[in-house]
Design a protein around this motif. Structure first.
Motif, PDB file in Angstrom:
ATOM      1  N   ASP A 418       0.822  -1.208   0.000  1.00 46.22           N
ATOM      2  CA  ASP A 418       0.000   0.000   0.000  1.00 46.22           C
ATOM      3  C   ASP A 418       0.856   1.258   0.000  1.00 46.22           C
ATOM      4  O   ASP A 418       0.428   2.310  -0.512  1.00 46.22           O
ATOM      5  N   ALA A 419       2.060   1.184   0.563  1.00 50.07           N
ATOM      6  CA  ALA A 419       2.974   2.322   0.473  1.00 50.07           C
ATOM      7  C   ALA A 419       3.396   2.562  -0.974  1.00 50.07           C
ATOM      8  O   ALA A 419       3.537   3.714  -1.410  1.00 50.07           O
ATOM      9  N   LEU A 420       3.588   1.490  -1.732  1.00 52.30           N
ATOM     10  CA  LEU A 420       3.882   1.648  -3.162  1.00 52.30           C
ATOM     11  C   LEU A 420       2.694   2.261  -3.891  1.00 52.30           C
ATOM     12  O   LEU A 420       2.858   3.127  -4.747  1.00 52.30           O
ATOM     13  N   LEU A 421       1.488   1.817  -3.566  1.00 55.62           N
ATOM     14  CA  LEU A 421       0.291   2.392  -4.171  1.00 55.62           C
ATOM     15  C   LEU A 421       0.166   3.877  -3.836  1.00 55.62           C
ATOM     16  O   LEU A 421      -0.139   4.707  -4.693  1.00 55.62           O
ATOM     17  N   ASP A 422       0.417   4.208  -2.575  1.00 53.13           N
ATOM     18  CA  ASP A 422       0.308   5.596  -2.133  1.00 53.13           C
ATOM     19  C   ASP A 422       1.237   6.523  -2.904  1.00 53.13           C
ATOM     20  O   ASP A 422       0.906   7.691  -3.144  1.00 53.13           O
ATOM     21  N   ASN A 423       2.403   6.015  -3.268  1.00 53.00           N
ATOM     22  CA  ASN A 423       3.427   6.864  -3.876  1.00 53.00           C
ATOM     23  C   ASN A 423       3.582   6.681  -5.379  1.00 53.00           C
ATOM     24  O   ASN A 423       4.456   7.298  -5.988  1.00 53.00           O
ATOM     25  N   SER A 424       2.730   5.853  -5.987  1.00 55.94           N
ATOM     26  CA  SER A 424       2.837   5.615  -7.432  1.00 55.94           C
ATOM     27  C   SER A 424       2.572   6.868  -8.243  1.00 55.94           C
ATOM     28  O   SER A 424       3.125   7.051  -9.327  1.00 55.94           O
ATOM     29  N   PHE A 425       1.704   7.759  -7.729  1.00 53.95           N
ATOM     30  CA  PHE A 425       1.388   8.998  -8.437  1.00 53.95           C
ATOM     31  C   PHE A 425       1.920  10.219  -7.693  1.00 53.95           C
ATOM     32  O   PHE A 425       1.512  11.345  -7.980  1.00 53.95           O
TER      33      PHE A 425
END
Length: 823
Positions: A418-425
């Motif tokens: 979810d940290a990757l999802l949070d920072n993808s954009f």
């Protein structure tokens, strides 16, 4: 070139399989390929309708009938025979044996006196039937109990009577050879056999074996069928469009159910994500195919409705809309399942181990709920681009479930993803910071509890994360130009970006980090269950424990000095800035994302344009991920017409991504809009799964080049590092099973299973040309080659059943190089 190389590996895989298939003697005819394809199609069609196909003595037909005992092999062989007749001949035929054959044994030498891996036959012996070597008089068989002088008895084996009548492979027979001890007794009328399923007086039923109906129709090798043979227990369900489960038990009249499937129970989870919008827009075929190709790069797959919607909007507009979509987190469903099982344990204290095992089978594997969370997010969240980018980032910033402390901890895995999802954009700097402070990464690369230098104990800061954050997560090994090419020194050698001293200095930076809990008691505690915290520490970034942080100044890249006297977190912020501002980051990270999303071998100009976007030269801030994604997906090189003959276009779809692509293309759904999978089966089959790489270097490296034409041409093909004959056959097996059952994922406990939806394809089933046009748009966006199309059409036209026609078409395209290589 990638397509050619994949085809080559596919043929190796098929040839390897052929070595295990039954062979027949004979000479290939000059019309072999066409005739073989015709037989394969007709035999497959008849098998689908449970009819027997008569060969009428034709040698080729009979050989193919032997191969088609396994319909999956029959289907694969059809594709090979229509495209590669020489290989087809090798699979079906081998040099004829002479009159003395070595039946049912390995290959014999030219005199057929020996059978490899079996006992030798003596000079006078033509066969060694089922037993070890026999002497000249065939009175004894080694390793089998000797017979007495009169050859009347063979202890522990069937007694031979005076006329040398034998009860082969059974215990002693009585004088009348009516009974064989230790095996099912036969009564006087030979109507019953003990220790095997009893038959009733009319021999109509055999317990534990398939019941036969009054007409002696059998459900061979499958679970019990009811009197009308309408249902079969303990086998996969048929999807809603199936009339039969070919190679599986028969289904009921509507073809919707096979009894004794694993029971499904609704999870009770209310998925906040909306159901997929299935509105079809009226667009041209060309526009639909352009959109399909764009979505193959920008997402993890799209159904036909989404393709038409993107075609109507245009990629640019749709992409901007995607940037505004809410984050589809993996945590909610995983945490819901965790809470459910915890409540059950609280309400059912004192259960026996056996009772808990039953509950375990119902509720799924509590240590793998993070997998269910991932699948539910990927399959139902509307933020399709973010989901694709996050998976790509997970293969750059690698952690792995193969580490037990992570793989069995749901919140560790969902917290990291979810940290990757949070920072993808977001911004790359914040992404790098989040990864560096993640407790999951701290465990994986061992900088959690990383302590300062202790000269008395002779210990020094751990260098693991310090090395990988430079080598893999930011700047790479060598200095790069903006176009991704290496900078060279005066001697023509590449220039390293860092050395061992740099690693030591960065290791000092990453000291003092541990669990984010109140107080100072968390540092050094390895078991999180010993921590006093109201929230799970895996859901928060690590915090700094100043007393364990390395004091003093540190010298970073390009001579930047971090002064003494700063706090530990100030040191870390300075190190993140030092890496983020290095000129390598744009081409190093940008090129890897191009490889994951668009093509393995981008031109230097393409990489340079993406680097410029990362560097802030297109108007956004440096490191802006949305600007980076726009530059990658909308670049002219990504959007230009695919060139099948180009050696540099395309990439091999990762096997795991191929699976997700197919599920999304055929709009897989479940009864409660959730998805579950334990992950073990798929990992074992295709050697790849989300967050399960074998090392920090991912499943494959970005610079991998297989030996041969690709390497000789100076090109790379990263995904071929996990591609061989075995994995090619396994992905085909997985696709074949999925199309037969309509289900791709392995059910976790009794959570609802998904079903593929072929309703749109079934409407086109009667018209093979229309069906192939549709699938070409959906799966290969107009790049289906004439050769593949002809092969698929031949196979489809030989079938009459609508679902069989659809399944055959989808299967043959899905295993073809045209789909495997995303041009």
């Amino acid at each position: 070139m990638l397509s050619f190389f994949y085809t080559f590996l596919t043929l190796i895989a098929a040839n390897s399989m052929a070595e295990e298939l039954p062979k027949t003697g004979g000479k290939p005819s000059t019309e072999f390929s066409q005739k073989a394809a015709l037989y394969l199609s007709r035999i497959s069609s008849e098998a689908a309708e449970n009819n027997e196909f008569e060969c009428d003595g034709d040698e080729l037909c009979e050989a193919i009938m032997a191969l088609c005992e396994d319909r999956q092999l029959c289907t694969i062989l059809l594709q090979i025979c229509t495209q590669h007749p020489d290989l087809c001949e090798e699979i079906i035929f081998e040099p004829e044996c002479d009159e003395e054959e070595c039946e049912e044994f390995p290959e014999c030498d030219e005199h057929e006196e020996e059978c490899d891996d079996f006992p030798e036959c003596n000079e006078n012996e033509e066969e060694c039937n089922d037993f070890p070597e026999c002497n000249e008089n065939e009175e004894e068989c080694d390793d089998v109990p000797e017979c007495n002088e009169n050859e009347e008895e063979c202890d522990d084996f069937p007694e031979c009577n005076e006329n040398e009548e034998e009860c082969d492979d059974f215990p002693e027979c009585n004088e009348n050879e009516e009974e064989c001890d230790d095996f099912p007794e036969c009564n006087e009328n030979q109507e019953e056999c003990e220790e095997l399923p009893e038959c009733n007086e009319n021999e109509e039923e055999c317990d534990d074996l398939p019941e036969c109906d009054e007409n002696e129709e059998e459900c061979d090798d499958f679970p019990e069928c009811d009197e009308n043979q309408e249902e079969c227990e303990e086998l996969p369900e048929c999807n809603q469009y199936e009339e039969e489960c070919d190679e599986f038990p028969e289904c009921d009249e509507n073809g919707e159910e096979c009894e004794d499937n694993v029971v499904e129970q609704p999870s009770g989870y209310i998925n906040p994500n909306p159901a997929s919008d299935l509105t079809l827009m009226t667009v041209t075929t060309e526009a639909a195919r352009d959109a399909s190709r764009f979505l193959a790069q920008a997402s993890l797959g799209a159904n036909h409705a989404t393709i038409t919607q993107v075609a109507a909007m245009g990629p640019e507009v749709w992409l901007e809309e995607q940037f505004t979509q809410p984050v589809g987190y993996t945590r909610p469903f995983a945490e819901f399942l965790m809470n459910r099982v915890e409540q059950f344990y609280e309400q059912n204290e004192g259960l026996s181990d056996e009772e808990f095992e039953i509950i375990y089978e119902q509720l799924g594997d509590p240590e793998r709920y993070w997998v269910d969370g991932w699948w539910t997010s990927v399959m139902t969240s509307p933020d399709m681009v973010r989901q694709r980018v996050a998976l790509a980032l997970s293969e750059i910033f690698v952690i792995s479930a193969n580490v037990d402390e992570l793989g069995t901890n749901n919140l560790a895995m969902v917290g990291y993803y979810d940290a990757l999802l949070d920072n993808s954009f977001g911004n790359f700097r914040e992404l790098l910071r989040a990864v560096s402070l993640s407790p999951a990464m701290g465990i994986y690369l061992s900088h959690i509890h990383n302590a300062k230098t202790d000269t008395q104990r002779g210990t020094f800061p751990d260098e693991n994360y310090a090395r990988e954050v430079m080598q893999l997560f930011s700047i790479g090994l060598f200095e790069l130009n903006a176009d991704g090419s290496r900078k060279l020194d005066a001697q023509g050698n590449p220039t390293p970006t860092y050395d061992q001293e740099d690693i030591r200095e960065f290791a000092k930076i990453f000291t003092g980090l541990s669990w984010n809990i109140p107080g100072e008691s968390g540092f050094g505690v390895m078991d999180i269950h010993e921590l006093e915290s109201e929230s799970d520490p895996f859901l928060s970034p690590m915090k700094m424990y100043e007393s364990h942080h390395e004091p003093g100044s540190k010298t970073l890249l390009n001579g930047q000095v971090v002064p003494a006297g700063q706090t530990g977190m100030q040191d870390i912020e300075a190190a993140i800035d030092n890496l983020f501002n290095h000129p390598n980051v744009g081409p190093f990270i940008g090129k890897q994302l191009i490889q994951r999303l668009v093509k393995s071998n981008p031109s230097p100009e393409y990489v340079a344009r993406v680097s410029a976007a990362f560097n802030g030269e297109t108007g956004a801030a440096r490191g802006d991920m949305k600007a980076l994604i726009r530059a990658i997906l909308l670049d002219p090189e990504a959007r230009s017409t695919p060139q099948l003959a180009s050696a540099t276009d395309g990439r091999l779809r990762e096997p795991f991504v191929r699976v997700v692509n197919l599920m999304r293309a055929f709009n897989a759904t479940s009864s409660d809009n959730t998805f579950s999978d334990d992950g073990y089966n798929m990992t074992a089959q295709i050697r790849q799964y989300v967050l399960s790489a074998p090392s920090v270097f991912n499943f494959f490296q970005p610079g991998y080049a297989p030996n041969g034409e690709i390497k000789d041409a100076g090109l790379v093909a990263p995904e071929f590092q996990i591609t061989n004959a075995s994995t090619i056959m396994e992905i085909k097996n997985l696709i074949y099973y999925s199309l037969q059952t309509g289900q791709v994922l392995a059910q976790s406990g009794q959570l609802p299973t998904e079903k593929l939806d072929f309703s749109a394809e079934l409407q086109l089933a009667d018209n093979s040309d229309a069906l192939l046009d549709h699938l070409d748009t959906l799966m290969t966006y107009g790049t289906l080659t004439a050769e593949t199309r002809a092969a698929v059409k031949t196979a489809v036209d030989a079938l009459s059943d609508s679902r069989e026609r659809v399944a055959m078409a989808v299967y043959l395209i899905a295993i073809s190089p045209d789909f495997a290589i995303a041009i």
